[in-house]
Scaffold this motif. Structure first.
Motif, PDB file in Angstrom:
ATOM      1  N   LEU A 157       0.827  -1.212   0.000  1.00  0.00           N
ATOM      2  CA  LEU A 157       0.000   0.000   0.000  1.00  0.00           C
ATOM      3  C   LEU A 157       0.854   1.253   0.000  1.00  0.00           C
ATOM      4  CD1 LEU A 157      -2.784  -1.058   2.538  1.00  0.00           C
ATOM      5  CD2 LEU A 157      -2.879  -1.113   0.033  1.00  0.00           C
ATOM      6  N   ASN A 158       2.192   1.081   0.118  1.00  0.00           N
ATOM      7  CA  ASN A 158       3.102   2.237   0.156  1.00  0.00           C
ATOM      8  C   ASN A 158       3.515   2.722  -1.228  1.00  0.00           C
ATOM      9  OD1 ASN A 158       3.252   2.089   3.014  1.00  0.00           O
ATOM     10  ND2 ASN A 158       4.781   0.462   2.855  1.00  0.00           N
ATOM     11  N   VAL A 159       3.297   1.904  -2.264  1.00  0.00           N
ATOM     12  CA  VAL A 159       3.787   2.263  -3.590  1.00  0.00           C
ATOM     13  C   VAL A 159       2.868   3.281  -4.246  1.00  0.00           C
ATOM     14  CG1 VAL A 159       4.978   0.074  -3.926  1.00  0.00           C
ATOM     15  CG2 VAL A 159       2.584   0.288  -4.652  1.00  0.00           C
ATOM     16  N   GLY A 160       3.420   4.033  -5.193  1.00  0.00           N
ATOM     17  CA  GLY A 160       2.666   5.107  -5.826  1.00  0.00           C
ATOM     18  C   GLY A 160       1.654   4.626  -6.855  1.00  0.00           C
ATOM     19  N   GLU A 161       1.999   3.556  -7.573  1.00  0.00           N
ATOM     20  CA  GLU A 161       1.122   3.054  -8.627  1.00  0.00           C
ATOM     21  C   GLU A 161       0.444   1.757  -8.211  1.00  0.00           C
ATOM     22  OE1 GLU A 161       2.221   3.552 -12.987  1.00  0.00           O
ATOM     23  OE2 GLU A 161       4.176   3.304 -12.043  1.00  0.00           O
ATOM     24  N   PHE A 162      -0.876   1.715  -8.342  1.00  0.00           N
ATOM     25  CA  PHE A 162      -1.667   0.505  -8.130  1.00  0.00           C
ATOM     26  C   PHE A 162      -1.345  -0.211  -6.808  1.00  0.00           C
ATOM     27  CE2 PHE A 162      -1.817   1.299 -12.661  1.00  0.00           C
ATOM     28  CZ  PHE A 162      -3.155   1.078 -12.958  1.00  0.00           C
ATOM     29  N   PRO A 163      -1.440   0.494  -5.678  1.00  0.00           N
ATOM     30  CA  PRO A 163      -1.224  -0.166  -4.391  1.00  0.00           C
ATOM     31  C   PRO A 163      -2.247  -1.274  -4.148  1.00  0.00           C
ATOM     32  CG  PRO A 163      -2.215   2.003  -4.090  1.00  0.00           C
ATOM     33  CD  PRO A 163      -1.831   1.903  -5.533  1.00  0.00           C
ATOM     34  N   GLY A 164      -1.772  -2.412  -3.645  1.00  0.00           N
ATOM     35  CA  GLY A 164      -2.657  -3.527  -3.333  1.00  0.00           C
ATOM     36  C   GLY A 164      -2.998  -4.429  -4.503  1.00  0.00           C
ATOM     37  N   TYR A 165      -2.585  -4.052  -5.709  1.00  0.00           N
ATOM     38  CA  TYR A 165      -2.885  -4.862  -6.888  1.00  0.00           C
ATOM     39  C   TYR A 165      -1.925  -6.053  -6.989  1.00  0.00           C
ATOM     40  CZ  TYR A 165      -6.253  -1.684  -9.124  1.00  0.00           C
ATOM     41  OH  TYR A 165      -7.368  -0.948  -9.431  1.00  0.00           O
ATOM     42  N   PHE A 166      -2.332  -7.053  -7.775  1.00  0.00           N
ATOM     43  CA  PHE A 166      -1.481  -8.211  -8.031  1.00  0.00           C
ATOM     44  C   PHE A 166      -0.608  -7.942  -9.249  1.00  0.00           C
ATOM     45  CE2 PHE A 166      -5.408 -10.153  -6.162  1.00  0.00           C
ATOM     46  CZ  PHE A 166      -4.839 -10.489  -4.942  1.00  0.00           C
ATOM     47  N   VAL A 167       0.651  -8.372  -9.175  1.00  0.00           N
ATOM     48  CA  VAL A 167       1.586  -8.174 -10.287  1.00  0.00           C
ATOM     49  C   VAL A 167       2.524  -9.371 -10.380  1.00  0.00           C
ATOM     50  CG1 VAL A 167       1.569  -5.643 -10.191  1.00  0.00           C
ATOM     51  CG2 VAL A 167       3.231  -6.925  -8.821  1.00  0.00           C
ATOM     52  N   PHE A 168       3.134  -9.530 -11.531  1.00  0.00           N
ATOM     53  CA  PHE A 168       4.220 -10.484 -11.690  1.00  0.00           C
ATOM     54  C   PHE A 168       5.520  -9.800 -11.263  1.00  0.00           C
ATOM     55  CE2 PHE A 168       1.079 -11.698 -14.996  1.00  0.00           C
ATOM     56  CZ  PHE A 168       0.793 -12.979 -14.537  1.00  0.00           C
ATOM     57  N   PRO A 169       6.509 -10.570 -10.813  1.00  0.00           N
ATOM     58  CA  PRO A 169       7.789  -9.944 -10.458  1.00  0.00           C
ATOM     59  C   PRO A 169       8.420  -9.259 -11.668  1.00  0.00           C
ATOM     60  CG  PRO A 169       7.974 -12.345 -10.480  1.00  0.00           C
ATOM     61  CD  PRO A 169       6.520 -12.013 -10.586  1.00  0.00           C
ATOM     62  N   GLY A 170       9.082  -8.151 -11.429  1.00  0.00           N
ATOM     63  CA  GLY A 170       9.703  -7.426 -12.540  1.00  0.00           C
ATOM     64  C   GLY A 170      10.116  -6.031 -12.140  1.00  0.00           C
ATOM     65  N   GLY A 171      10.570  -5.288 -13.121  1.00  0.00           N
ATOM     66  CA  GLY A 171      11.025  -3.918 -12.900  1.00  0.00           C
ATOM     67  C   GLY A 171      11.472  -3.315 -14.208  1.00  0.00           C
ATOM     68  N   HIS A 172      12.762  -3.042 -14.346  1.00  0.00           N
ATOM     69  CA  HIS A 172      13.331  -2.480 -15.573  1.00  0.00           C
ATOM     70  C   HIS A 172      14.730  -3.023 -15.794  1.00  0.00           C
ATOM     71  CE1 HIS A 172      10.305   0.648 -14.633  1.00  0.00           C
ATOM     72  NE2 HIS A 172      10.263   0.847 -15.935  1.00  0.00           N
ATOM     73  N   SER A 173      15.096  -3.229 -17.041  1.00  0.00           N
ATOM     74  CA  SER A 173      16.504  -3.404 -17.374  1.00  0.00           C
ATOM     75  C   SER A 173      17.183  -2.049 -17.214  1.00  0.00           C
ATOM     76  CB  SER A 173      16.669  -3.901 -18.813  1.00  0.00           C
ATOM     77  OG  SER A 173      16.178  -5.221 -18.938  1.00  0.00           O
ATOM     78  N   GLU A 174      18.417  -2.056 -16.778  1.00  0.00           N
ATOM     79  CA  GLU A 174      19.084  -0.808 -16.419  1.00  0.00           C
ATOM     80  C   GLU A 174      20.211  -0.470 -17.388  1.00  0.00           C
ATOM     81  OE1 GLU A 174      17.904   1.066 -14.211  1.00  0.00           O
ATOM     82  OE2 GLU A 174      16.590  -0.282 -13.072  1.00  0.00           O
ATOM     83  N   PRO A 175      20.128   0.678 -18.083  1.00  0.00           N
ATOM     84  CA  PRO A 175      21.218   1.102 -18.965  1.00  0.00           C
ATOM     85  C   PRO A 175      22.573   1.169 -18.256  1.00  0.00           C
ATOM     86  CG  PRO A 175      19.285   2.455 -19.339  1.00  0.00           C
ATOM     87  CD  PRO A 175      18.984   1.605 -18.143  1.00  0.00           C
TER      88      PRO A 175
END
Length: 308
Positions: A157-175
């Motif tokens: 519930l602390n995150v800015g986008e879609f708190p409480g939603y279900f997601v798959f693990p992930g993020g971003h590839s980093e330059p």
């Protein structure tokens, strides 16, 4: 393998759950068949409206005042793709991802801006449609356990986008993982070819890194990822590249690792679910992740010889 265009979810009540599949590779592509063309021509084009452009800095300033921990890191920008279809024989289909460079500040000021729709250009060509948006390419993993369960996280519930939603693990590839801070101007040099190769490798290494960090499993328990496509959330036009990964650990082992590894900020719970349970959970996923479920479903149908 298809460019799925406007194949999108529309029968949803939550506008954040709608998605478009930009690319579907139901047979799955290994690292050797996913190429990258990295160049300045795939960077974001500034919007001709000067006031709209100024709003990017204004929004970033407001956000950093609220949260001083925000970091303006570099991101790879999704600028489209090219398909190379097999002609038969030993030839195999492949895809080339067109990647530019952007940063988190521009992402917050365009895609996540209250004015995000003003940055869009009416066009059926996705690269034109999103040409004024940062559109950093995220990554996501469909991780299947040794006992045939799929791993899903519930966002904090602390995150800015879609708190409480279900997601798959992930993020971003980093330059920065491959030393990319700016563009090389000579695109025909051997150095540029080597850089494209490094970035392609980072696409696959990056998703493994995200799974290890978010779930807590050791990297050696994971299979080599296979690329299954790109989905985009219609809200904020946010694209994510999805991969399929097998884990040789069972669900109960993974749950123990997660309980020791997770910090409780980005996610609060790890679920291991059946395909039927995953379908229900997908109804409470952000659109880009709901699209990830759709890509996985297409992969499963292809593996069972069903038409897609």
């Amino acid at each position: 393998m298809t460019t799925a265009g406007m194949s999108e979810s529309t029968m949803v009540m939550d506008p954040g759950a709608a998605f478009t599949l930009l690319l579907s590779c139901p047979d799955g592509l290994p690292r050797s068949r996913v190429y990258v063309d990295f160049g300045i021509s795939y960077d974001r084009i500034p919007h001709p409206d000067a006031k709209l452009e100024e709003s990017i800095n204004e929004i970033w300033t407001l956000q950093t005042e609220k949260n001083q921990s925000l970091y303006n890191g570099k991101k790879f920008r999704y600028g489209g793709h090219t398909l190379h279809h097999a002609d038969g024989g030993d030839n195999k289909s492949s895809v080339c991802l067109h990647l530019g460079l952007t940063d988190y500040r521009t992402f917050v000021g365009t895609n996540l801006s209250p004015l995000w729709e003003n940055f869009l250009v009416p066009s059926k060509d996705d690269s034109i449609y999103c040409q004024h948006s940062a559109s950093p390419l995220g990554n996501g993993a469909i991780v299947k356990t040794a006992d045939k369960r799929v791993l899903v996280l519930q966002r904090s519930l602390n995150v800015g986008e879609f708190p409480g939603y279900f997601v798959f693990p992930g993020g971003h590839s980093e330059p920065e993982e491959v030393g990319v801070l700016f563009h090389q101007m000579n695109k025909i040099s051997k150095e540029h070819e080597a850089l494209n190769e490094k970035i392609s490798q980072e696409m696959f290494e990056g998703i493994v890194r995200e799974v290890v960090e978010e779930i807590g499993v050791p990297a050696e328990s994971l299979s080599d990822p296979i690329f299954i496509g790109i989905s985009r959330r219609n809200l904020n036009v946010r694209p994510i590249a999805f991969f399929f990964v097998n884990c040789n650990l069972k669900s109960d082992e993974i749950q123990q690792l997660y309980s020791r590894a997770q910090d409780g900020y980005e996610s609060t719970q790890l679920f291991d679910v059946s395909m039927e349970e995953l379908l229900k959970m997908s109804e409470r996923m952000p659109g880009c992740h709901r699209g990830g479920y759709a890509l996985y479903e297409l992969m499963m149908k292809a593996n069972h010889g069903e038409s897609c």
